[in-house]
Design a protein around this motif. Structure first.
Motif, mmCIF file in Angstrom:
data_model
loop_
_atom_site.group_PDB
_atom_site.id
_atom_site.type_symbol
_atom_site.label_atom_id
_atom_site.label_comp_id
_atom_site.label_asym_id
_atom_site.label_seq_id
_atom_site.Cartn_x
_atom_site.Cartn_y
_atom_site.Cartn_z
ATOM 1 N N LYS A 156 0.847 -1.188 0.000
ATOM 2 C CA LYS A 156 0.000 0.000 0.000
ATOM 3 C C LYS A 156 0.881 1.237 0.000
ATOM 4 O O LYS A 156 1.833 1.343 0.780
ATOM 5 C CB LYS A 156 -0.908 0.009 1.236
ATOM 6 C CG LYS A 156 -1.831 1.223 1.311
ATOM 7 C CD LYS A 156 -2.729 1.158 2.548
ATOM 8 C CE LYS A 156 -3.643 2.364 2.648
ATOM 9 N NZ LYS A 156 -4.513 2.296 3.855
ATOM 10 N N VAL A 157 0.560 2.190 -0.876
ATOM 11 C CA VAL A 157 1.280 3.465 -0.950
ATOM 12 C C VAL A 157 0.247 4.579 -0.893
ATOM 13 O O VAL A 157 -0.713 4.583 -1.668
ATOM 14 C CB VAL A 157 2.106 3.580 -2.244
ATOM 15 C CG1 VAL A 157 2.885 4.895 -2.261
ATOM 16 C CG2 VAL A 157 3.049 2.398 -2.395
ATOM 17 N N ALA A 158 0.419 5.509 0.033
ATOM 18 C CA ALA A 158 -0.563 6.590 0.180
ATOM 19 C C ALA A 158 0.117 7.852 0.689
ATOM 20 O O ALA A 158 1.176 7.794 1.335
ATOM 21 C CB ALA A 158 -1.663 6.166 1.159
ATOM 22 N N LEU A 159 -0.491 8.994 0.399
ATOM 23 C CA LEU A 159 -0.008 10.253 0.951
ATOM 24 C C LEU A 159 -0.115 10.226 2.467
ATOM 25 O O LEU A 159 -1.011 9.577 3.027
ATOM 26 C CB LEU A 159 -0.821 11.419 0.392
ATOM 27 C CG LEU A 159 -0.586 11.762 -1.085
ATOM 28 C CD1 LEU A 159 -1.657 12.725 -1.581
ATOM 29 C CD2 LEU A 159 0.804 12.361 -1.283
ATOM 30 N N PHE A 160 0.780 10.914 3.140
ATOM 31 C CA PHE A 160 0.769 10.951 4.602
ATOM 32 C C PHE A 160 -0.548 11.549 5.107
ATOM 33 O O PHE A 160 -0.999 12.583 4.622
ATOM 34 C CB PHE A 160 1.944 11.781 5.115
ATOM 35 C CG PHE A 160 2.175 11.648 6.597
ATOM 36 C CD1 PHE A 160 3.105 10.765 7.094
ATOM 37 C CD2 PHE A 160 1.431 12.414 7.497
ATOM 38 C CE1 PHE A 160 3.308 10.628 8.461
ATOM 39 C CE2 PHE A 160 1.618 12.289 8.864
ATOM 40 C CZ PHE A 160 2.568 11.393 9.345
ATOM 41 N N ASP A 161 -1.159 10.874 6.054
ATOM 42 C CA ASP A 161 -2.433 11.307 6.634
ATOM 43 C C ASP A 161 -2.177 12.409 7.673
ATOM 44 O O ASP A 161 -1.518 12.172 8.688
ATOM 45 C CB ASP A 161 -3.116 10.103 7.300
ATOM 46 C CG ASP A 161 -4.525 10.421 7.796
ATOM 47 O OD1 ASP A 161 -4.867 11.615 7.917
ATOM 48 O OD2 ASP A 161 -5.266 9.470 8.087
ATOM 49 N N GLN A 162 -2.713 13.608 7.425
ATOM 50 C CA GLN A 162 -2.478 14.755 8.316
ATOM 51 C C GLN A 162 -3.080 14.552 9.710
ATOM 52 O O GLN A 162 -2.755 15.284 10.646
ATOM 53 C CB GLN A 162 -3.040 16.025 7.689
ATOM 54 C CG GLN A 162 -2.404 16.387 6.369
ATOM 55 C CD GLN A 162 -0.903 16.597 6.461
ATOM 56 O OE1 GLN A 162 -0.413 17.299 7.341
ATOM 57 N NE2 GLN A 162 -0.158 15.972 5.564
ATOM 58 N N GLU A 163 -3.968 13.571 9.856
ATOM 59 C CA GLU A 163 -4.550 13.286 11.168
ATOM 60 C C GLU A 163 -3.632 12.409 12.018
ATOM 61 O O GLU A 163 -3.940 12.126 13.171
ATOM 62 C CB GLU A 163 -5.906 12.586 10.990
ATOM 63 C CG GLU A 163 -6.946 13.415 10.259
ATOM 64 C CD GLU A 163 -7.230 14.715 10.983
ATOM 65 O OE1 GLU A 163 -7.402 14.690 12.220
ATOM 66 O OE2 GLU A 163 -7.285 15.771 10.304
ATOM 67 N N LYS A 164 -2.504 11.986 11.444
ATOM 68 C CA LYS A 164 -1.616 11.063 12.163
ATOM 69 C C LYS A 164 -0.239 11.663 12.394
ATOM 70 O O LYS A 164 0.779 10.991 12.319
ATOM 71 C CB LYS A 164 -1.512 9.748 11.386
ATOM 72 C CG LYS A 164 -2.854 9.032 11.295
ATOM 73 C CD LYS A 164 -2.770 7.764 10.476
ATOM 74 C CE LYS A 164 -4.139 7.094 10.397
ATOM 75 N NZ LYS A 164 -4.124 5.885 9.533
ATOM 76 N N THR A 165 -0.230 12.962 12.709
ATOM 77 C CA THR A 165 1.052 13.629 12.965
ATOM 78 C C THR A 165 1.565 13.350 14.373
ATOM 79 O O THR A 165 2.751 13.538 14.649
ATOM 80 C CB THR A 165 0.918 15.150 12.769
ATOM 81 O OG1 THR A 165 -0.158 15.631 13.591
ATOM 82 C CG2 THR A 165 0.636 15.482 11.317
#
Length: 269
Positions: free
Chosen positions: A19-28
């Protein structure tokens, strides 16, 4: 701490191997956790903060790659906005590959916690392609290019790490999966269908340490994780690590780390 166990996260669907995805801003900002059987690579182009792996605190300086192995307990505190990609890779993806060069690149990447990148533009273009690709064969080809571009950022001496067959890796994986851990090299040699002497030679060649030292290092690392990130009692931790009683474990911990397990937990609280 109320929790008795370390949180284990699974961010991959059962049949999905990559799986490749943009970094989730809710998981900083995350809490200490492990991953359920997959390697995580986090390519960051913009952020700052701290990343803690087990007991090691690492300053995040972008652009960089963060490497989280499946046995690591980790968490981070990153400043928003975070720009980057997250790659999740199950072992089954590696096992189906017939490209030994690809597998060697993955081994080399896994020896690091963080790799600083000089030129990340091409890497991010490749990751954008990889995020959209569904063909396993093309996924592997693109991912191999990502790994090659990443490893270009390392000095050549670090790229020429000694390798042998995968006996050492299988040993490390096996002791990581053991519940409870057995503090006897002969036990793991038997499970690996080899002799203690052969296992010892493999460990020395790959890591410069004896099999007993590799096993001891794992036990001590796991002890620190359990002391830091769970509410287990010293007796419960002793049992989980294969010790017959609390006293034996406490002496072992102090002899190797120079501090009592109880004091280590209080000191890190």
């Amino acid at each position: 701490m109320d929790k008795k166990e370390i949180i284990i996260k699974d961010k991959l669907e059962p049949k999905r191997l990559l799986k490749v995805a943009l970094f989730d801003q809710e998981k900083t900002n995350t809490k200490p956790h492990k991953h359920n059987g997959y390697l995580e690579l986090v390519y960051l182009s913009h952020t700052a903060g701290k990343h803690t792996i087990d007991t090691r605190e690492i300053l995040v300086k972008t652009p960089c790659l963060l490497v989280i192995r499946q046995d690591n307990v980790h968490f981070w505190e990153l400043e928003r906005p975070v720009e980057g990609y997250v790659v999740l890779l199950k072992r089954a993806f590696m096992e189906r590959s017939l490209d030994q060069g690809f597998l060697k690149l993955l081994e080399q990447i896994s020896d690091f916690d963080q790799i600083h990148l000089k030129d990340d533009a091409s890497i991010y273009q490749l990751l954008a392609l990889l995020a959209e690709e569904e063909s396993p064969m093309i996924q592997e080809a693109i991912f191999k290019a990502v790994l090659l571009k990443t490893l270009e950022n390392l000095p050549k001496p670090e790229l020429n790490l000694p390798r042998n067959n995968n006996l050492f890796d299988r040993f490390v994986e096996l002791i990581g999966q053991s519940r409870p851990i057995v503090n006897h090299v002969a036990h793991y040699a038997e499970l690996l269908n080899t002799s203690p002497q052969n296992l010892n030679a493999s460990c020395k060649k790959r890591s410069g340490k004896t099999a007993s030292e590799v096993l001891s290092e794992h036990i001590l690392k796991e002890a620190q994780r359990l002391l830091l990130y769970t509410g287990k009692s010293i007796s419960e931790i002793a049992y989980a690590l294969g010790f017959s009683d609390k006293s034996h474990f406490s002496k072992y911990f102090k002899r190797n780390l120079g501090i009592r397990a109880k004091d280590f937990r209080m000191q890190q609280a």
